[in-house]
Design an enzyme around this catalytic site. Structure first.
Site, PDB file in Angstrom:
ATOM      1  N   SER A   1      -2.772 -12.872   3.760  1.00 18.95           N
ATOM      2  CA  SER A   1      -3.304 -12.820   2.392  1.00 18.95           C
ATOM      3  C   SER A   1      -2.306 -13.415   1.393  1.00 18.95           C
ATOM      4  O   SER A   1      -2.691 -13.841   0.309  1.00 18.95           O
ATOM      5  CB  SER A   1      -3.678 -11.392   1.996  1.00 18.95           C
ATOM      6  OG  SER A   1      -2.556 -10.569   1.858  1.00 18.95           O
TER       7      SER A   1
ATOM      8  N   LYS B   1       0.802  -1.219   0.000  1.00 14.88           N
ATOM      9  CA  LYS B   1       0.000   0.000   0.000  1.00 14.88           C
ATOM     10  C   LYS B   1       0.835   1.269   0.000  1.00 14.88           C
ATOM     11  O   LYS B   1       0.302   2.360  -0.209  1.00 14.88           O
ATOM     12  CB  LYS B   1      -0.984  -0.020   1.164  1.00 14.88           C
ATOM     13  CG  LYS B   1      -2.050  -1.103   1.013  1.00 14.88           C
ATOM     14  CD  LYS B   1      -2.988  -0.827  -0.162  1.00 14.88           C
ATOM     15  CE  LYS B   1      -4.079  -1.892  -0.245  1.00 14.88           C
ATOM     16  NZ  LYS B   1      -5.091  -1.566  -1.259  1.00 14.88           N
TER      17      LYS B   1
HETATM   18  C1  LIG Z   1      -2.514  -7.450   3.426  1.00 14.95           C
HETATM   19  C2  LIG Z   1      -3.376  -7.176   2.237  1.00 14.95           C
HETATM   20  N1  LIG Z   1      -3.665  -8.172   1.420  1.00 14.95           N
HETATM   21  C3  LIG Z   1      -4.443  -7.979   0.329  1.00 14.95           C
HETATM   22  C4  LIG Z   1      -4.980  -6.749   0.035  1.00 14.95           C
HETATM   23  C5  LIG Z   1      -5.829  -6.578  -1.190  1.00 14.95           C
HETATM   24  O1  LIG Z   1      -5.229  -5.742  -2.161  1.00 14.95           O
HETATM   25  P1  LIG Z   1      -6.093  -4.797  -3.092  1.00 14.95           P
HETATM   26  O2  LIG Z   1      -6.683  -3.714  -2.238  1.00 14.95           O
HETATM   27  O3  LIG Z   1      -5.129  -4.273  -4.100  1.00 14.95           O
HETATM   28  O4  LIG Z   1      -7.182  -5.635  -3.718  1.00 14.95           O
HETATM   29  C6  LIG Z   1      -4.703  -5.690   0.897  1.00 14.95           C
HETATM   30  C7  LIG Z   1      -5.332  -4.367   0.696  1.00 14.95           C
HETATM   31  O5  LIG Z   1      -6.532  -4.194   0.568  1.00 14.95           O
HETATM   32  C8  LIG Z   1      -3.874  -5.905   2.009  1.00 14.95           C
HETATM   33  O6  LIG Z   1      -3.560  -4.895   2.830  1.00 14.95           O
END
Ligand SMILES: Cc1ncc(COP(=O)(O)O)c(C=O)c1O
Lengths: 91, 312
Positions: free
Chosen positions: B256, B42
């Site tokens: 994630s 991010k």
């Molecule tokens: C740790 C983590 N994994 C996955 C995501 C998903 O990414 P995106 O927002 O680009 O779909 C985010 C952010 O939302 C995240 O902070």
């Protein structure tokens, strides 16, 4: 028979059951069998002939929109999951 | 590598193969975004949100920035806003972990809490109310701001292409959808045969129990047409893969990352033999230690305990 996972918000229509079984060779047949057994679900799941927009349907974890929609094949040991769409996480 | 300040040290993260966890005949690589300055993917998004707003004249010196976030985006924004001189207010669910609160506070962000039961939707609601009441605040709104996906289109994807021109598929977890949309579009422009898969978090029953069926929310940033498929991953599987990464490949990642790895392994057999797959690792495991995700104990119990937040 395939199992169908019912989200908690819809369990009032399945006497509280989180999982039900229903016969069918594709998602459409399975869901019609479920609504035949639990008529209260009909209006919750369907908008005419299609599944309501904010309900995601998965066969063995895969979103059926990216397979063949209601024609997506369902095996005898498949799990069909119904889930409300929710906003994604932001870690 | 030398940089003028921290905002310039974002990106150019390592792409690391997983020789021990890839299915036979395929190679999965992780894009280790935990190597960014505040520890997550991010940072790229935060920088784009702020710099695009500056470029389009939406943000002027000293103006307050306001954003709903439960973590990574807020932390990234807090660091950027600090060095660029913007005060920041983050709206977060009141069950946000201590690590995150402390980091945000240390960077000088002001915290406003939304009800835990409303999850991310609640933070969005409260932030919108605050923005409506304060005409001087600027809300970038990552869920609906094209700069989010653009950050991935212009930085993450070109890095992948440069490091692994033969990439055949890309997998990322789904939050705002910025990663799959931005990286996916750029990779497909470069090679239309590239496949893009989203790993969708499947939360515990509790989360869905609190939702109404008609309040479903699909973020505007997400372009569902870029996806070749979307596969849900529950907390048990995501956590299992995350721990396996540490145990087998020596990589300490957030939950994630495990979810993306589950999907990457599942889709390999849809690709030509020998194919290379890139999976996103949005962050390291540090911010999740207090959830017990890495503690010894029964995996099912731990998975149930974290299933409400998963990767938030
Ligand atoms: C740790 C983590 N994994 C996955 C995501 C998903 O990414 P995106 O927002 O680009 O779909 C985010 C952010 O939302 C995240 O902070």
């Amino acid at each position: 028979m395939p199992t169908v996972r019912i989200p908690s918000v819809l369990r009032k229509h399945t006497d509280g059951a989180a999982k039900v079984t229903a016969a069918g060779g594709n998602v459409g047949e399975v869901l019609r069998a479920v609504t035949a057994d639990h008529p209260g679900l009909e209006e919750q799941l369907f908008d005419g002939d299609s599944v309501r927009g904010f309900i995601n349907v998965y066969v063995d974890d895969e979103d059926i929109r990216y397979v063949s929609g209601l024609d997506t094949p369902v095996e005898r040991d498949s799990e069909v999951a119904l889930m409300p769409a929710v906003a994604g996480g932001d870690g | 590598m030398r940089f003028g300040d921290i905002s310039q040290a974002i990106g150019n993260t390592p792409l690391v193969a997983l020789p021990r966890l890839s299915p036979k005949g395929y190679t999965i690589h992780l894009k280790l975004e935990g190597h960014n300055p505040t520890g997550s993917v991010k940072d790229r998004v935060a920088r784009y949100l702020i710099e695009q707003a500056e470029r389009h004249g939406l943000l002027s010196p000293g103006q307050r920035v306001l954003e709903p976030t439960s973590g990574n985006t807020g932390i990234g924004l807090a660091a950027i806003c600090k060095v660029k001189g913007y005060p920041l207010t983050c709206v977060l669910p009141e069950n946000t972990s201590q690590e995150r609160r402390q980091l945000l506070t240390m960077f000088g962000a002001e915290l406003v809490f939304s009800p835990a039961t409303e999850g991310s939707n609640g933070s969005v609601r409260v932030a919108r109310e605050l923005a409506a009441a304060d005409s001087h605040a600027y809300m970038p709104f990552q869920y609906g701001n094209a700069a989010n996906a653009l950050a991935h289109y212009e930085t993450t994807a070109p890095e992948i292409i440069a490091d692994l021109p033969q990439v055949a598929a890309f997998v990322a977890g789904l939050g705002t959808g910025g990663s799959v949309t931005g990286v996916g579009k750029r990779l497909k422009r470069w090679n239309p045969d590239v496949k893009v898969f989203a790993a969708e978090p499947e939360y515990g029953d509790l989360v869905y129990g609190l939702r109404n069926l008609d309040e479903g929310y699909v973020p505007e940033v997400l372009d569902v047409d870029v996806l070749d498929s979307r596969i849900k991953v529950d907390s048990r599987k995501a956590l299992g893969a995350t721990r396996e990464l540490a145990e087998v490949e020596g990589i300490f990642a957030g939950v994630s990352t495990g979810a993306s790895l589950v999907v990457a392994r599942r889709v390999c057999n849809r690709l030509p033999e020998g194919a290379h797959v890139v999976a996103m690792s949005p962050d390291g495991g540090w911010k999740y230690l207090s959830t017990g995700a890495y503690a010894p104990g029964d995996l099912d119990e731990i998975a149930t305990a974290i299933s409400g937040t998963l990767w938030a």
